[in-house]
Design a protein around this motif. Structure first.
Motif, PDB file in Angstrom:
ATOM      1  N   SER A 138     -81.852 -51.634 -34.898  1.00  0.00           N
ATOM      2  CA  SER A 138     -81.748 -50.467 -35.781  1.00  0.00           C
ATOM      3  C   SER A 138     -82.141 -49.202 -35.017  1.00  0.00           C
ATOM      4  O   SER A 138     -83.171 -49.209 -34.333  1.00  0.00           O
ATOM      5  CB  SER A 138     -82.654 -50.628 -37.002  1.00  0.00           C
ATOM      6  N   PRO A 139     -81.305 -48.170 -35.083  1.00  0.00           N
ATOM      7  CA  PRO A 139     -80.033 -48.089 -35.810  1.00  0.00           C
ATOM      8  C   PRO A 139     -78.941 -48.820 -35.042  1.00  0.00           C
ATOM      9  O   PRO A 139     -78.865 -48.714 -33.823  1.00  0.00           O
ATOM     10  CB  PRO A 139     -79.765 -46.583 -35.848  1.00  0.00           C
ATOM     11  N   GLU A 143     -75.774 -45.932 -40.005  1.00  0.00           N
ATOM     12  CA  GLU A 143     -76.916 -45.281 -40.650  1.00  0.00           C
ATOM     13  C   GLU A 143     -76.718 -43.756 -40.704  1.00  0.00           C
ATOM     14  O   GLU A 143     -76.040 -43.170 -39.858  1.00  0.00           O
ATOM     15  CB  GLU A 143     -78.216 -45.587 -39.910  1.00  0.00           C
ATOM     16  N   GLU A 144     -77.347 -43.135 -41.693  1.00  0.00           N
ATOM     17  CA  GLU A 144     -77.407 -41.679 -41.788  1.00  0.00           C
ATOM     18  C   GLU A 144     -78.872 -41.279 -41.894  1.00  0.00           C
ATOM     19  O   GLU A 144     -79.529 -41.543 -42.907  1.00  0.00           O
ATOM     20  CB  GLU A 144     -76.613 -41.172 -43.001  1.00  0.00           C
ATOM     21  N   TRP A 145     -79.384 -40.684 -40.835  1.00  0.00           N
ATOM     22  CA  TRP A 145     -80.779 -40.280 -40.789  1.00  0.00           C
ATOM     23  C   TRP A 145     -80.859 -38.766 -40.808  1.00  0.00           C
ATOM     24  O   TRP A 145     -80.096 -38.077 -40.117  1.00  0.00           O
ATOM     25  CB  TRP A 145     -81.452 -40.844 -39.535  1.00  0.00           C
ATOM     26  N   HIS A 151     -88.042 -42.623 -38.808  1.00  0.00           N
ATOM     27  CA  HIS A 151     -87.402 -43.941 -38.906  1.00  0.00           C
ATOM     28  C   HIS A 151     -87.894 -44.834 -37.773  1.00  0.00           C
ATOM     29  O   HIS A 151     -88.229 -44.353 -36.678  1.00  0.00           O
ATOM     30  CB  HIS A 151     -85.884 -43.816 -38.840  1.00  0.00           C
ATOM     31  N   SER A 219     -76.903 -49.439 -29.511  1.00  0.00           N
ATOM     32  CA  SER A 219     -76.379 -49.672 -30.860  1.00  0.00           C
ATOM     33  C   SER A 219     -74.933 -50.147 -30.779  1.00  0.00           C
ATOM     34  O   SER A 219     -74.152 -49.656 -29.960  1.00  0.00           O
ATOM     35  CB  SER A 219     -76.439 -48.377 -31.675  1.00  0.00           C
ATOM     36  N   PHE A 223     -74.288 -43.949 -35.288  1.00  0.00           N
ATOM     37  CA  PHE A 223     -74.952 -43.546 -36.522  1.00  0.00           C
ATOM     38  C   PHE A 223     -74.979 -42.025 -36.563  1.00  0.00           C
ATOM     39  O   PHE A 223     -74.664 -41.352 -35.571  1.00  0.00           O
ATOM     40  CB  PHE A 223     -76.356 -44.141 -36.624  1.00  0.00           C
TER      41      PHE A 223
END
Length: 273
Positions: A138-139, A143-145, A151, A219, A223
């Motif tokens: 992760s991420p 994902e949307e951070w 995070h 990743s 993301f």
């Protein structure tokens, strides 16, 4: 040697009194000294760089032994000498560069003249250790951070205990180092995303061995880093059309999004400020 011996004891002068064993006894050959290898004794698979105990049993033998590594592909290799036989164990640190093979045996013999001796009943193997692996979890894509949020960047580490470097990758710019010298086995690092972090939809995280970059992973997919949602207040009552009487009591209600502060409530009228 025999099985019909007796002992007779008598007066030295005239033989009387005298007596002998009631029954026969035997005289046998002495038991032969023996060494028996018990581990590795066939079928084991040991890794380069690992540690294992070579073990054996001894019977009627108290000298020193020599331990040799045998292989069908090469001459014997002496691993240890002058080991007290009755210890019956010796710890072998297998070199990381030990030749790989599936036809190894261990031979243990009397240090002095090679007899007694024994070797593994069957062959054992020496294989390469499993490769170290880092896997970003992760991420890992989708994902949307938000800018200004926090995070956990997470990963798994297999057969690797060194330190890692964490980088932020983007198709629009070169990699940005987020953290260095993080213990790989922690498998998590908290990222406080700066409020001014550049927005984007093509970010990835890369994690690699701090020392030489291998192993490494990034990743699986991109993301996004997005702007934080704007705070909002929405009046829900009265919201139009209500008729409230002087002297009555009514609830003024509202909803909030992304807002946790205090509010001020005002009464507005087209006829007055």
């Amino acid at each position: 040697l025999g099985t019909d011996y007796k002992i007779k004891i008598s007066d030295q002068a005239d033989g009387d009194p005298a007596d002998e064993s009631d029954a026969v006894f035997s005289i046998t050959a002495p038991l032969l000294p023996a060494i028996t290898v018990t581990s590795p004794n066939g079928g084991e698979t040991w890794e380069q760089g690992s540690n294992h105990s070579i073990t054996w049993t001894t019977e009627n033998f108290t000298g020193d032994v020599k331990i040799e590594l045998l292989s069908g592909a090469k001459a014997s290799e002496i691993l240890a000498e002058n080991i007290t036989a009755t210890l019956e164990t010796w710890s072998w640190d297998i070199p990381s560069g030990q030749a790989l093979g599936t036809d190894y045996k261990i031979k243990i013999s009397d240090q002095a003249d090679g007899d007694p001796a024994d070797e593994s009943d069957a062959v054992f193997s020496i294989k390469a250790p499993p490769a170290p692996v880092i896997t970003v979890t992760s991420p890992n894509g989708g994902e949307e951070w938000e800018q200004g949020s926090s995070h956990n960047i997470t990963w798994t580490a297999e057969n690797f205990t060194g330190d890692v470097k964490i980088e932020l990758l983007s198709g629009a710019k070169a990699s940005e180092i987020l953290a260095e010298n993080i213990t790989a086995t922690l498998e998590t690092w908290s990222w406080d995303i700066p409020s001014g972090q550049v927005l984007g939809t093509d970010y990835k995280i890369k994690i690699s061995d701090q020392a030489d970059g291998d192993p490494a992973d990034e990743s699986d997919a991109v993301f996004s880093i997005t702007a934080p949602l704007l705070p909002a207040i929405t009046v829900t009552s009265p919201n139009g059309g209500e008729t409230w009487e002087q002297g009555s009591n009514h609830s003024i209600t509202w909803t909030t999004e992304n807002f946790t502060g205090d509010v001020k409530i005002e009464l507005l009228s087209g006829a007055k400020a």
